[in-house]
Design an enzyme around this catalytic site. Structure first.
Site, mmCIF file in Angstrom:
data_model
loop_
_atom_site.group_PDB
_atom_site.id
_atom_site.type_symbol
_atom_site.label_atom_id
_atom_site.label_comp_id
_atom_site.label_asym_id
_atom_site.label_seq_id
_atom_site.Cartn_x
_atom_site.Cartn_y
_atom_site.Cartn_z
ATOM 1 C CB SER A 143 -70.923 7.883 -22.129
ATOM 2 O OG SER A 143 -71.404 8.656 -23.569
ATOM 3 C CE1 TYR A 157 -66.888 11.145 -21.565
ATOM 4 C CE2 TYR A 157 -67.918 10.077 -23.633
ATOM 5 C CZ TYR A 157 -67.962 10.728 -22.275
ATOM 6 O OH TYR A 157 -69.207 10.984 -21.607
HETATM 7 P P1 NAP Z 1 -69.652 18.657 -16.515
HETATM 8 O O1 NAP Z 1 -70.980 19.456 -16.621
HETATM 9 O O2 NAP Z 1 -68.692 18.999 -17.359
HETATM 10 O O3 NAP Z 1 -69.317 18.502 -15.012
HETATM 11 C C1 NAP Z 1 -68.212 17.687 -14.497
HETATM 12 C C2 NAP Z 1 -68.194 17.621 -13.228
HETATM 13 O O4 NAP Z 1 -67.242 16.643 -12.830
HETATM 14 C C3 NAP Z 1 -67.918 18.744 -12.205
HETATM 15 O O5 NAP Z 1 -68.692 18.784 -11.037
HETATM 16 C C4 NAP Z 1 -66.396 18.718 -12.020
HETATM 17 O O6 NAP Z 1 -66.203 19.450 -10.667
HETATM 18 C C5 NAP Z 1 -66.337 17.373 -11.815
HETATM 19 N N1 NAP Z 1 -64.868 16.526 -12.123
HETATM 20 C C6 NAP Z 1 -64.237 16.597 -13.174
HETATM 21 N N2 NAP Z 1 -62.916 16.076 -12.908
HETATM 22 C C7 NAP Z 1 -62.891 15.716 -11.710
HETATM 23 C C8 NAP Z 1 -61.973 15.050 -10.896
HETATM 24 N N3 NAP Z 1 -61.066 14.571 -11.153
HETATM 25 N N4 NAP Z 1 -62.567 14.990 -9.444
HETATM 26 C C9 NAP Z 1 -63.622 15.275 -9.051
HETATM 27 N N5 NAP Z 1 -64.549 15.837 -9.731
HETATM 28 C C10 NAP Z 1 -64.324 16.069 -11.032
HETATM 29 O O7 NAP Z 1 -70.103 17.156 -16.904
HETATM 30 P P2 NAP Z 1 -71.410 16.306 -16.963
HETATM 31 O O8 NAP Z 1 -71.844 16.595 -18.448
HETATM 32 O O9 NAP Z 1 -72.287 16.675 -15.946
HETATM 33 O O10 NAP Z 1 -71.014 14.790 -17.148
HETATM 34 C C11 NAP Z 1 -71.065 13.988 -15.674
HETATM 35 C C12 NAP Z 1 -70.750 12.630 -16.348
HETATM 36 O O11 NAP Z 1 -71.717 12.323 -17.341
HETATM 37 C C13 NAP Z 1 -69.388 12.387 -16.730
HETATM 38 O O12 NAP Z 1 -68.788 10.974 -16.614
HETATM 39 C C14 NAP Z 1 -69.766 12.242 -18.337
HETATM 40 O O13 NAP Z 1 -68.790 11.476 -18.960
HETATM 41 C C15 NAP Z 1 -71.253 11.624 -18.366
HETATM 42 N N6 NAP Z 1 -71.917 11.661 -19.577
HETATM 43 C C16 NAP Z 1 -72.248 13.247 -20.030
HETATM 44 C C17 NAP Z 1 -72.882 13.369 -21.205
HETATM 45 C C18 NAP Z 1 -73.395 14.635 -21.827
HETATM 46 O O14 NAP Z 1 -73.726 14.984 -22.966
HETATM 47 N N7 NAP Z 1 -73.212 15.716 -20.707
HETATM 48 C C19 NAP Z 1 -73.322 12.306 -21.903
HETATM 49 C C20 NAP Z 1 -72.801 11.157 -21.667
HETATM 50 C C21 NAP Z 1 -72.211 10.788 -20.345
HETATM 51 P P3 NAP Z 1 -65.493 21.034 -10.671
HETATM 52 O O15 NAP Z 1 -66.935 21.713 -10.830
HETATM 53 O O16 NAP Z 1 -65.058 21.144 -9.480
HETATM 54 O O17 NAP Z 1 -64.785 21.190 -12.123
#
Ligand code: NAP
Length: 248
Positions: A143, A157
Protein backbone atom coordinates in the site's frame (compact mmCIF):
# COMPACT_ATOMS: atom_id res chain seq x y z
CA UNK A 1 0.30 -17.66 -22.23
CA UNK A 2 -1.61 -19.66 -19.66
CA UNK A 3 -1.32 -18.98 -15.97
CA UNK A 4 -2.58 -20.81 -12.90
CA UNK A 5 -2.97 -18.08 -10.33
CA UNK A 6 -4.03 -18.18 -6.70
CA UNK A 7 -5.46 -14.89 -5.41
CA UNK A 8 -5.89 -14.53 -1.66
CA UNK A 9 -8.90 -12.36 -0.87
CA UNK A 10 -10.16 -12.88 -4.41
CA UNK A 11 -13.85 -12.58 -3.59
CA UNK A 12 -14.11 -8.79 -3.46
CA UNK A 13 -12.36 -5.55 -4.37
CA UNK A 14 -8.90 -5.60 -5.94
CA UNK A 15 -8.60 -9.40 -5.73
CA UNK A 16 -11.94 -9.96 -7.49
CA UNK A 17 -11.06 -7.50 -10.27
CA UNK A 18 -7.71 -9.26 -10.77
CA UNK A 19 -9.43 -12.67 -10.97
CA UNK A 20 -11.83 -11.39 -13.65
CA UNK A 21 -9.05 -9.77 -15.66
CA UNK A 22 -7.02 -12.97 -15.45
CA UNK A 23 -10.10 -14.86 -16.63
CA UNK A 24 -10.34 -12.61 -19.68
CA UNK A 25 -6.78 -13.68 -20.52
CA UNK A 26 -7.75 -17.35 -20.29
CA UNK A 27 -6.03 -17.95 -16.96
CA UNK A 28 -7.01 -20.53 -14.33
CA UNK A 29 -7.77 -18.77 -11.08
CA UNK A 30 -8.09 -19.93 -7.48
CA UNK A 31 -10.42 -17.43 -5.83
CA UNK A 32 -9.67 -17.51 -2.12
CA UNK A 33 -12.17 -16.01 0.31
CA UNK A 34 -12.67 -15.92 4.05
CA UNK A 35 -16.43 -15.89 4.60
CA UNK A 36 -18.28 -14.35 1.64
CA UNK A 37 -19.08 -17.52 -0.30
CA UNK A 38 -21.65 -15.77 -2.50
CA UNK A 39 -19.19 -13.12 -3.61
CA UNK A 40 -16.54 -15.77 -4.32
CA UNK A 41 -19.09 -17.80 -6.33
CA UNK A 42 -19.98 -14.71 -8.39
CA UNK A 43 -16.29 -14.11 -9.17
CA UNK A 44 -15.84 -17.75 -10.22
CA UNK A 45 -18.79 -17.43 -12.61
CA UNK A 46 -17.44 -14.14 -14.00
CA UNK A 47 -13.99 -15.66 -14.62
CA UNK A 48 -15.57 -18.57 -16.49
CA UNK A 49 -17.79 -16.27 -18.52
CA UNK A 50 -14.72 -14.21 -19.44
CA UNK A 51 -13.01 -17.34 -20.82
CA UNK A 52 -10.94 -18.63 -17.92
CA UNK A 53 -11.22 -21.46 -15.42
CA UNK A 54 -11.85 -20.87 -11.72
CA UNK A 55 -12.48 -22.48 -8.37
CA UNK A 56 -13.49 -20.88 -5.08
CA UNK A 57 -11.22 -21.79 -2.19
CA UNK A 58 -12.32 -21.03 1.36
CA UNK A 59 -9.39 -20.46 3.73
CA UNK A 60 -8.31 -18.03 6.39
CA UNK A 61 -5.16 -16.62 4.81
CA UNK A 62 -3.77 -15.96 8.30
CA UNK A 63 -3.79 -19.63 9.40
CA UNK A 64 -0.90 -21.87 8.39
CA UNK A 65 -2.83 -25.15 7.95
CA UNK A 66 -5.50 -23.40 5.87
CA UNK A 67 -2.87 -21.73 3.69
CA UNK A 68 -1.21 -25.08 2.98
CA UNK A 69 -4.63 -26.63 2.20
CA UNK A 70 -5.38 -23.72 -0.16
CA UNK A 71 -2.26 -24.48 -2.22
CA UNK A 72 -3.19 -28.20 -2.19
CA UNK A 73 -6.59 -27.30 -3.65
CA UNK A 74 -4.91 -25.25 -6.40
CA UNK A 75 -2.76 -28.28 -7.28
CA UNK A 76 -5.82 -30.56 -7.35
CA UNK A 77 -7.86 -28.18 -9.49
CA UNK A 78 -5.23 -27.10 -12.01
CA UNK A 79 -2.29 -29.51 -11.66
CA UNK A 80 0.08 -26.84 -10.31
CA UNK A 81 0.58 -23.15 -9.83
CA UNK A 82 2.60 -20.42 -11.53
CA UNK A 83 1.22 -17.25 -10.03
CA UNK A 84 0.21 -16.02 -6.58
CA UNK A 85 -1.32 -12.69 -5.60
CA UNK A 86 -0.86 -12.07 -1.89
CA UNK A 87 -3.78 -9.71 -1.57
CA UNK A 88 -5.89 -10.58 1.51
CA UNK A 89 -5.58 -7.67 3.90
CA UNK A 90 -7.51 -5.90 6.61
CA UNK A 91 -7.86 -2.44 8.06
CA UNK A 92 -9.50 -1.28 11.30
CA UNK A 93 -11.19 1.82 12.64
CA UNK A 94 -9.33 5.13 12.33
CA UNK A 95 -7.52 6.15 15.53
CA UNK A 96 -4.08 7.17 16.75
CA UNK A 97 -1.75 4.39 17.89
CA UNK A 98 -2.10 5.52 21.51
CA UNK A 99 -5.75 4.38 21.45
CA UNK A 100 -5.25 0.96 19.84
CA UNK A 101 -5.59 -2.22 21.88
CA UNK A 102 -3.37 -5.27 21.53
CA UNK A 103 -6.08 -7.49 19.98
CA UNK A 104 -6.55 -5.09 17.08
CA UNK A 105 -2.82 -4.76 16.45
CA UNK A 106 -2.40 -8.54 16.58
CA UNK A 107 -5.20 -9.08 14.07
CA UNK A 108 -3.69 -6.60 11.61
CA UNK A 109 -0.27 -8.21 11.92
CA UNK A 110 -1.72 -11.74 11.80
CA UNK A 111 -3.54 -11.25 8.49
CA UNK A 112 -1.40 -8.62 6.77
CA UNK A 113 2.06 -9.84 7.82
CA UNK A 114 2.09 -13.38 9.24
CA UNK A 115 -0.48 -14.60 6.73
CA UNK A 116 1.35 -12.94 3.85
CA UNK A 117 4.69 -14.41 4.94
CA UNK A 118 3.23 -17.91 5.23
CA UNK A 119 1.52 -17.57 1.84
CA UNK A 120 4.80 -16.39 0.30
CA UNK A 121 6.64 -19.26 1.97
CA UNK A 122 4.19 -21.78 0.56
CA UNK A 123 4.48 -20.19 -2.90
CA UNK A 124 8.28 -20.44 -2.66
CA UNK A 125 8.03 -24.12 -1.77
CA UNK A 126 5.68 -24.93 -4.62
CA UNK A 127 7.00 -22.69 -7.42
CA UNK A 128 10.81 -22.72 -7.05
CA UNK A 129 12.58 -24.58 -9.86
CA UNK A 130 14.95 -26.19 -7.33
CA UNK A 131 11.99 -27.66 -5.44
CA UNK A 132 10.30 -29.20 -8.47
CA UNK A 133 8.16 -26.17 -9.30
CA UNK A 134 7.83 -24.48 -12.67
CA UNK A 135 8.74 -20.92 -11.70
CA UNK A 136 6.34 -18.04 -12.13
CA UNK A 137 5.46 -14.75 -10.50
CA UNK A 138 4.32 -13.53 -7.10
CA UNK A 139 2.59 -10.18 -6.67
CA UNK A 140 2.38 -8.79 -3.15
CA UNK A 141 -0.30 -6.17 -2.49
CA UNK A 142 1.34 -3.56 -0.30
CA UNK A 143 0.00 0.00 0.00
CA UNK A 144 1.07 3.60 -0.44
CA UNK A 145 0.48 3.68 3.33
CA UNK A 146 3.88 1.96 3.64
CA UNK A 147 5.55 5.25 2.68
CA UNK A 148 2.83 7.69 3.87
CA UNK A 149 2.59 6.19 7.38
CA UNK A 150 -1.15 6.31 8.11
CA UNK A 151 -0.74 8.91 10.88
CA UNK A 152 -3.87 9.42 13.01
CA UNK A 153 -5.70 6.71 11.06
CA UNK A 154 -3.90 3.38 11.14
CA UNK A 155 -0.16 3.29 11.62
CA UNK A 156 -0.56 -0.42 12.48
CA UNK A 157 -1.83 -1.07 8.95
CA UNK A 158 0.86 1.17 7.41
CA UNK A 159 3.55 -0.67 9.36
CA UNK A 160 2.16 -4.02 8.18
CA UNK A 161 2.43 -2.80 4.60
CA UNK A 162 6.00 -1.60 5.19
CA UNK A 163 6.72 -5.22 6.01
CA UNK A 164 5.32 -6.17 2.58
CA UNK A 165 7.81 -3.87 0.87
CA UNK A 166 10.70 -5.48 2.75
CA UNK A 167 9.34 -8.95 1.99
CA UNK A 168 9.21 -8.08 -1.70
CA UNK A 169 12.79 -6.82 -1.76
CA UNK A 170 14.19 -9.83 0.09
CA UNK A 171 12.12 -12.56 -1.52
CA UNK A 172 12.78 -11.24 -5.03
CA UNK A 173 16.48 -11.84 -4.39
CA UNK A 174 15.89 -15.31 -2.93
CA UNK A 175 13.58 -16.48 -5.68
CA UNK A 176 15.01 -14.78 -8.78
CA UNK A 177 17.49 -17.63 -9.27
CA UNK A 178 14.58 -20.05 -8.72
CA UNK A 179 12.64 -18.75 -11.73
CA UNK A 180 10.14 -16.84 -9.63
CA UNK A 181 9.77 -13.06 -9.95
CA UNK A 182 8.48 -11.20 -6.88
CA UNK A 183 7.03 -7.69 -7.13
CA UNK A 184 4.69 -5.50 -5.11
CA UNK A 185 2.05 -2.99 -6.03
CA UNK A 186 1.33 -0.09 -3.70
CA UNK A 187 -2.23 1.08 -4.35
CA UNK A 188 -3.36 4.49 -3.16
CA UNK A 189 -7.01 5.43 -2.72
CA UNK A 190 -8.96 2.67 -4.45
CA UNK A 191 -12.76 2.42 -4.30
CA UNK A 192 -13.51 -0.86 -2.51
CA UNK A 193 -15.32 -2.09 0.61
CA UNK A 194 -12.15 -1.90 2.73
CA UNK A 195 -12.72 1.75 3.65
CA UNK A 196 -15.95 0.85 5.47
CA UNK A 197 -13.84 -1.02 8.06
CA UNK A 198 -12.08 2.26 8.87
CA UNK A 199 -15.47 3.83 9.62
CA UNK A 200 -15.32 6.08 6.52
CA UNK A 201 -16.82 4.22 3.53
CA UNK A 202 -16.48 7.28 1.25
CA UNK A 203 -12.79 7.78 2.17
CA UNK A 204 -11.41 6.97 -1.29
CA UNK A 205 -13.92 9.18 -3.16
CA UNK A 206 -13.54 12.10 -0.78
CA UNK A 207 -9.74 12.08 -0.43
CA UNK A 208 -9.41 11.16 -4.10
CA UNK A 209 -10.07 14.80 -5.03
CA UNK A 210 -6.66 15.76 -3.58
CA UNK A 211 -4.73 13.24 -5.71
CA UNK A 212 -2.83 14.69 -8.72
CA UNK A 213 -5.19 12.77 -11.04
CA UNK A 214 -8.05 14.28 -8.96
CA UNK A 215 -9.94 11.09 -8.28
CA UNK A 216 -9.81 7.72 -6.55
CA UNK A 217 -8.71 4.67 -8.52
CA UNK A 218 -10.80 1.63 -9.33
CA UNK A 219 -10.18 -2.01 -8.48
CA UNK A 220 -10.05 -2.67 -12.23
CA UNK A 221 -7.23 -0.16 -12.77
CA UNK A 222 -5.31 -1.77 -9.91
CA UNK A 223 -5.89 -5.24 -11.38
CA UNK A 224 -4.25 -4.12 -14.64
CA UNK A 225 -0.97 -3.58 -12.77
CA UNK A 226 -1.28 -6.90 -10.91
CA UNK A 227 -1.97 -8.92 -14.06
CA UNK A 228 0.87 -7.20 -15.91
CA UNK A 229 3.27 -8.18 -13.12
CA UNK A 230 1.96 -11.76 -13.27
CA UNK A 231 2.36 -11.95 -17.04
CA UNK A 232 5.40 -12.49 -19.25
CA UNK A 233 5.02 -8.88 -20.43
CA UNK A 234 6.92 -7.94 -17.25
CA UNK A 235 9.53 -10.68 -17.67
CA UNK A 236 12.49 -8.51 -16.56
CA UNK A 237 10.73 -6.80 -13.66
CA UNK A 238 11.74 -8.24 -10.28
CA UNK A 239 11.85 -6.66 -6.81
CA UNK A 240 9.83 -3.63 -7.94
CA UNK A 241 7.45 -1.63 -5.73
CA UNK A 242 4.94 -0.23 -8.22
CA UNK A 243 2.79 2.66 -7.02
CA UNK A 244 -0.78 2.65 -8.37
CA UNK A 245 -1.84 5.90 -6.76
CA UNK A 246 -2.66 8.49 -9.41
CA UNK A 247 0.52 10.25 -8.30
CA UNK A 248 -0.37 10.50 -4.58
P1 NAP B 1 -11.77 -5.56 0.28
O1 NAP B 1 -12.61 -5.00 -0.81
O2 NAP B 1 -12.14 -5.27 1.70
O3 NAP B 1 -11.67 -7.14 0.07
C1 NAP B 1 -10.96 -7.89 1.01
C2 NAP B 1 -10.82 -9.31 0.50
O4 NAP B 1 -9.94 -10.00 1.39
C3 NAP B 1 -12.12 -10.08 0.50
O5 NAP B 1 -12.09 -10.94 -0.62
C4 NAP B 1 -12.07 -10.86 1.82
O6 NAP B 1 -12.80 -12.08 1.79
C5 NAP B 1 -10.59 -11.16 1.88
N1 NAP B 1 -10.07 -11.45 3.21
C6 NAP B 1 -10.02 -10.66 4.29
N2 NAP B 1 -9.42 -11.30 5.32
C7 NAP B 1 -9.10 -12.53 4.85
C8 NAP B 1 -8.49 -13.67 5.43
N3 NAP B 1 -8.09 -13.67 6.72
N4 NAP B 1 -8.32 -14.76 4.66
C9 NAP B 1 -8.73 -14.78 3.37
N5 NAP B 1 -9.32 -13.74 2.77
C10 NAP B 1 -9.50 -12.63 3.51
O7 NAP B 1 -10.25 -5.08 0.17
P2 NAP B 1 -9.43 -4.40 -1.03
O8 NAP B 1 -9.56 -2.93 -0.90
O9 NAP B 1 -9.72 -5.07 -2.33
O10 NAP B 1 -7.95 -4.74 -0.54
C11 NAP B 1 -7.16 -5.77 -1.10
C12 NAP B 1 -5.73 -5.49 -0.72
O11 NAP B 1 -5.34 -4.22 -1.22
C13 NAP B 1 -5.46 -5.44 0.79
O12 NAP B 1 -4.24 -6.06 1.09
C14 NAP B 1 -5.38 -3.95 1.07
O13 NAP B 1 -4.62 -3.68 2.22
C15 NAP B 1 -4.74 -3.47 -0.20
N6 NAP B 1 -4.93 -2.04 -0.47
C16 NAP B 1 -6.17 -1.53 -0.69
C17 NAP B 1 -6.31 -0.17 -0.93
C18 NAP B 1 -7.65 0.47 -1.18
O14 NAP B 1 -7.72 1.72 -1.19
N7 NAP B 1 -8.72 -0.30 -1.40
C19 NAP B 1 -5.19 0.66 -0.92
C20 NAP B 1 -3.94 0.10 -0.69
C21 NAP B 1 -3.82 -1.25 -0.47
P3 NAP B 1 -14.42 -12.13 2.10
O15 NAP B 1 -15.09 -11.61 0.87
O16 NAP B 1 -14.69 -13.58 2.36
O17 NAP B 1 -14.64 -11.27 3.31
Amino acid sequence: MSRRVLITGGSRGIGAASAKLGGAQGWSVGVNYLSNETAAGDVVEAVKLAGGRAVAIQADAAVEAEIVAMFDQMAEAFGGIDGVVINAGVLDERMPLAEMDADRIRRIVDVNVTGALLTAREAARRMSLGKGGQGGAIVIVSSAAARLGGAGEYVDYAASKGAMDALTLGLSKELGPEGVRVNAIRPGLIETDIHASSGWPQRAQELGKSVPLQRAGTAEETAEAICWLLSDASSYVNGALLDVTGGR
